[in-house]
Design an enzyme around this catalytic site. Structure first.
Site, mmCIF file in Angstrom:
data_model
loop_
_atom_site.group_PDB
_atom_site.id
_atom_site.type_symbol
_atom_site.label_atom_id
_atom_site.label_comp_id
_atom_site.label_asym_id
_atom_site.label_seq_id
_atom_site.Cartn_x
_atom_site.Cartn_y
_atom_site.Cartn_z
ATOM 1 N N GLN A 1 1.220 2.853 -5.732
ATOM 2 C CA GLN A 1 2.344 1.946 -5.535
ATOM 3 C C GLN A 1 3.670 2.663 -5.812
ATOM 4 O O GLN A 1 3.826 3.310 -6.846
ATOM 5 C CB GLN A 1 2.184 0.728 -6.464
ATOM 6 C CG GLN A 1 3.223 -0.357 -6.251
ATOM 7 C CD GLN A 1 3.095 -1.098 -4.925
ATOM 8 O OE1 GLN A 1 2.003 -1.315 -4.423
ATOM 9 N NE2 GLN A 1 4.220 -1.485 -4.347
ATOM 10 N N ASP B 1 -2.499 3.527 3.119
ATOM 11 C CA ASP B 1 -1.082 3.155 3.257
ATOM 12 C C ASP B 1 -0.478 3.891 4.454
ATOM 13 O O ASP B 1 0.629 3.567 4.901
ATOM 14 C CB ASP B 1 -0.300 3.519 1.987
ATOM 15 C CG ASP B 1 0.049 2.294 1.158
ATOM 16 O OD1 ASP B 1 0.020 1.179 1.712
ATOM 17 O OD2 ASP B 1 0.343 2.462 -0.043
ATOM 18 N N LYS C 1 -2.284 -7.484 -3.683
ATOM 19 C CA LYS C 1 -3.187 -6.650 -2.872
ATOM 20 C C LYS C 1 -4.612 -6.727 -3.420
ATOM 21 O O LYS C 1 -5.580 -6.884 -2.678
ATOM 22 C CB LYS C 1 -2.695 -5.186 -2.855
ATOM 23 C CG LYS C 1 -1.413 -5.011 -2.043
ATOM 24 C CD LYS C 1 -0.787 -3.630 -2.260
ATOM 25 C CE LYS C 1 0.583 -3.553 -1.578
ATOM 26 N NZ LYS C 1 1.282 -2.287 -1.827
#
Ligand code: NAP
Length: 293
Positions: free
Chosen positions: A96, A119, A52
Site C-alpha cells: 500500500q 496492482d 481490500k
C-alpha cells in the site's frame, strides 16, 4: 444524467468473481490468495487496505495483511517481499502506498515478482500493457474500463481528457484510452500541473477523467454538455457528521457538474469500489495463471 453506479456494478462483478473462486476451490482445493503489506498508520491507507482484505473474504479469496510500524527498515520490507515472491501459496502481493520517506517506492515496486504484481505497478506489467500484451493492469484504470464496458459507453473516436499523470492512475489510464481496444480508441489529451489553461482542454472533452487529488477542482463551467465524467479523486476531510469521523470528496464539484453530464461517477460509490474489483480480477487471473503461465 445517469449515475455510473460503482456499488451496483462492483457487486455484480464480485458475484461473478466469487463463482470463479468457488470453481477454483473445487477443482484445486485452494483459494486465490492476496497478501497486502501496510507500513505505518496513515488513516486513509488503513481504511483502503482493510476494505481490500474484506472484499477478498467476501468473494472467497484468502487474504493476509502484513503490518509494519513506520520504523521498519527498507531492507526488512524487501526481505519479506522476496519470501512472498517465491511462496507458491500466494497469488498476489500489493504494497500500500504511500510509504514512509525512508523507503523508496520504486525499489519496492521493482522487487515484487511481476507475476504476482496484481496492482500492475511493476515496469514489466506497465511495459507489457503499453504494448497491448497480457499484463496486470493497474487496478484503478482497470476498474474504470470495466465500468465503461458495463454501461456500454462508446469510446472510439471520442476525445478523452485525462487530468493527472501519476504512474498508478493518470498515465496508465491515458494509455488504455488511446489503445486499440473495445474501451479505447479515443484521441487522448493528458493534462498535469504544468498544463496552462486546463479549461480549454476540459471543455472539449467527451470523456473527462480526473485524478489529481484536489477537492472540487472541476467546476461546471469547465465541462461540456453531455460529457462522461469519471472522478478518481479521494480527498478525505475530517467530519463531525459521519460515523467514521471523515468524509470523502472527489476532484469534481459533483452537485453542479452532474446536471451537465451524460454519465458521471459519484464519490464515494464510484471509482473506489471499481478499483477493488480491478484488484480482485487481477488476483483471480493470477490464481488461474491467465496472464503468466
Ligand atoms: P498523484 O500521484 O499525487 O498525482 C497527481 C497528479 O495530478 C499529478 O500528475 C499532478 O501533476 C496532477 N495535478 C496536481 N495538481 C494539478 C492541477 N492543479 N492541475 C492539473 N494537474 C494537477 O495522485 P494519484 O495517486 O494519481 O491520485 C490522484 C487522486 O486520486 C487522489 O485524490 C487519490 O487519493 C485518488 N485515488 C483514488 C483511487 C480510487 O480507487 N478511487 C485510486 C488511486 C488514487 P504533476 O505530475 O505535474 O505534479
Amino acid at each position: 444524467m445517469q449515475l455510473l453506479d460503482g456499488k451496483f456494478v462492483s457487486e455484480k462483478l464480485k458475484q461473478e468473481i466469487a463463482l470463479e473462486a468457488a470453481e477454483i476451490l473445487e477443482r484445486t482445493g485452494r483459494k486465490p490468495h492476496l497478501v497486502a503489506i501496510l507500513v505505518g498508520n496513515d488513516g486513509g491507507s488503513e481504511t483502503y487496505v482493510a476494505s481490500k482484505m474484506r472484499n477478498c473474504e467476501k468473494v472467497g479469496f484468502n487474504s493476509t495483511l502484513i503490518f509494519y510500524e513506520n520504523t521498519v527498515t527498507e531492507a526488512e520490507v524487501l526481505n519479506k517481499i522476496e519470501a512472498i515472491n517465491v511462496d507458491p501459496d500466494i497469488d498476489g502481493l500489493i504494497v500500500q502506498l504511500p510509504l514512509p520517506n525512508h523507503i523508496d517506492p520504486e525499489k519496492i515496486t521493482e522487487k515484487i515478482n511481476y507475476r504476482k504484481d496484481v496492482d500492475g505497478f511493476h515496469p514489466i506489467n506497465l511495459g507489457r500493457m503499453q504494448r497491448n500484451l497480457p499484463s496486470f493492469i493497474p487496478a484503478t484504470p482497470y476498474g474504470i474500463t470495466l465500468m465503461l464496458q458495463e454501461y456500454g459507453i462508446q469510446t472510439a473516436g471520442k476525445h478523452c481528457v485525462v487530468i493527472g499523470r501519476s504512474n498508478i492512475v493518470g498515465s496508465p489510464m491515458s494509455i488504455l484510452m488511446a489503445q486499440n481496444s473495445s474501451t479505447g480508441n479515443c484521441t487522448v489529451t493528458l493534462c498535469h500541473s504544468k498544463t496552462p489553461d486546463i479549461k480549454k482542454f476540459t471543455l472539449d472533452a467527451d470523456i473527462l477523467i480526473v485524478a489529481i487529488g484536489k477537492k472540487n477542482f472541476i467546476t461546471a463551467d469547465m465541462v461540456k454538455d453531455g460529457a462522461v465524467v469519471i472522478d478518481v479523486g479521494m480527498n478525505r476531510e475530517i467530519s463531525a457528521t459521519t460515523k467514521s469521523g471523515y468524509k470523502l470528496y472527489g476532484d469534481v464539484d459533483f452537485e453542479n457538474v452532474a446536471p451537465k453530464c451524460s454519465y458521471i461517477t459519484p464519490v464515494p460509490g464510484g471509482v473506489g469500489l471499481m478499483t477493488i474489483v480491478g484488484l480482485l480480477k487481477n488476483t483471480l487471473a493470477s490464481a488461474k495463471r491467465e496472464i503468466y503461465k
